[in-house]
Design an enzyme around this catalytic site. Structure first.
Site, short mmCIF file in Angstrom:
data_model
loop_
_atom_site.label_atom_id
_atom_site.label_comp_id
_atom_site.label_asym_id
_atom_site.label_seq_id
_atom_site.Cartn_x
_atom_site.Cartn_y
_atom_site.Cartn_z
N PHE A 96 0.83 -1.20 0.00
CA PHE A 96 0.00 0.00 0.00
C PHE A 96 0.87 1.25 0.00
CE2 PHE A 96 0.77 -0.77 4.51
CZ PHE A 96 0.95 0.50 5.05
N CYS A 97 0.29 2.34 -0.51
CA CYS A 97 0.89 3.67 -0.38
C CYS A 97 -0.11 4.54 0.38
CB CYS A 97 1.26 4.26 -1.74
SG CYS A 97 -0.14 4.59 -2.83
N PHE A 98 -0.12 5.85 0.17
CA PHE A 98 -1.00 6.68 0.99
C PHE A 98 -2.47 6.52 0.61
CE2 PHE A 98 -3.06 10.77 2.14
CZ PHE A 98 -2.96 10.62 3.51
N SER A 104 1.49 2.99 -5.31
CA SER A 104 1.14 1.57 -5.22
C SER A 104 1.15 0.92 -6.59
CB SER A 104 -0.25 1.40 -4.60
OG SER A 104 -0.25 1.64 -3.24
N TYR A 125 -3.13 3.62 2.76
CA TYR A 125 -3.03 3.92 4.20
C TYR A 125 -4.23 4.72 4.68
CZ TYR A 125 -1.62 6.29 8.47
OH TYR A 125 -1.61 6.80 9.75
#
Length: 365
Positions: A96-98, A104, A125
């Protein structure tokens, strides 16, 4: 590796302790992530900062171009290798990224180019954090809580962890909740604390027992702050009170705060530095109580503690610690606890020793 779909089943991820690969920058990870997340960033802090400036000045397309320039060649190879290692070691994990967006998908594409299909968490996130915040409030409002109380040194955490459905606030906060309560490893950030607390409550809510047991804490556990909604529920919750004679309490405190801590410091720092850091830990904890104790009482306790430490250092004898421990219990902690308990007497449903409380809890489980 068999291809798996991306997911937005956040509940299952947390209930199953699913390994997570956080591809955000280290500075983002440090502010808050999740217990089983490992940081394997697409961009380091400096690269992310430069791309952010480019985004503000020239827009997304130019920011993406700069990002590809900064993360290329050997840098790109090293980061893809780190992702591959994670994917191979954690075949059931997710990345995952933000927000589950560009970072991602780029990570996912570069992994695919390297021969590995690895799924991402949609929403990233931000969605995971939102889920935990919402779950935390929902669980706090609907679960049945029972508090474990008792004077300092009665071994409340030992009791708690043997009860049918415990949520260990001190364990989650990595702090024992008193002036002497810090551990040799740092406390989590407030965001990490809230995330861990939400996950612990979520797991506890899926157990067959109706009552969740918490230790009776103030609004702060070290520097970690309990949610106001949880404090409000705790201030109304029924309580069990653990009782032990002062000799047993002294032995428990000595085991936790002297024997255990000196061992931890020496294991981390080596014999000499570990001893000095342990000594500083005890004296600093007492120093934090100086104003409340008053100058004369503090000076006497400090002298007693220093003598106990000298005896321990020279001969390994631990009996010198009994004097300051018992004085601190009788003159400081017990009067304070007894006053606080007198304000809560109507909520106490059972008192007794360890076996009495364990047997009572088993009967109502």
């Amino acid at each position: 590796m068999t291809s798996r779909p991306d997911t937005d089943d956040y509940r299952t991820l947390f209930l199953n302790d699913t390994p997570l690969m956080d591809v955000r920058a280290p500075v983002e990870f440090a502010k808050g992530s999740f217990p089983l997340a490992q940081n394997a960033p697409l961009m380091n802090d400096d690269e992310r900062h430069r791309v952010g400036i480019r985004y503000k000045e020239k827009g997304q397309d130019q920011a993406i171009v700069l990002g590809h320039q900064l993360v290329s060649g050997d840098i790109k190879t090293a980061r893809v290798e780190a992702w591959k290692r994670f994917a191979i070691q954690n075949p059931d994990g997710y990345l995952f990224c933000f927000r589950g967006g560009l970072r991602s998908r780029l990570t996912q594409q570069w992994l695919r180019d390297a021969g590995i299909d690895y799924p991402l968490i949609t929403g990233g996130y931000k969605a995971l954090r939102r889920f935990l915040i919402d779950q935390l409030e929902a669980l706090i409002s609907r679960e049945n809580f029972m508090l474990v109380s008792g004077r300092t040194g009665t071994g409340k955490t030992r009791l708690l962890n043997n009860l049918p459905n415990p949520v260990d606030l001190e364990g989650i906060a990595n702090h024992r909740g008193s002036s002497f309560g810090r551990q040799i490893t740092p406390q989590p950030t407030q965001i990490d604390f809230e995330n861990r607390l939400s996950i612990a409550l979520l797991k506890a809510s899926h157990q067959p027992h109706n009552t969740l047991y918490l230790e009776d804490e103030s609004h702060l556990v070290g520097r970690c702050c309990l949610p106001d909604s949880l404090r409000a529920r705790m201030m109304e919750a029924p309580m069990m009170v653990l009782e032990r004679p002062i000799e047993e309490r002294t032995a428990i405190i000595k085991e936790d705060y002297v024997i255990g801590m000196v061992s931890d410091f020496i294991a981390r720092d080596g014999e000499q530095a570990g001893w000095l850091n342990f000594r500083d830990y005890l004296l600093s904890a007492l120093e934090r109580l100086r104003k409340r104790l008053g100058g004369d009482r503090y000076a006497l306790l400090k002298s007693t503690m220093e003598s106990a430490l000298e005896l321990q250092r020279s001969s390994g004898e631990l009996g010198g610690h009994d004097k300051w421990i018992q004085a601190l219990l009788k003159d400081y902690y017990d009067p304070m606890y007894d006053y606080q308990l007198s304000q809560k007497e109507g909520r106490v449903v059972v008192k007794g020793d360890l076996e009495t409380l364990l047997n009572w809890a088993r009967k109502i489980a």
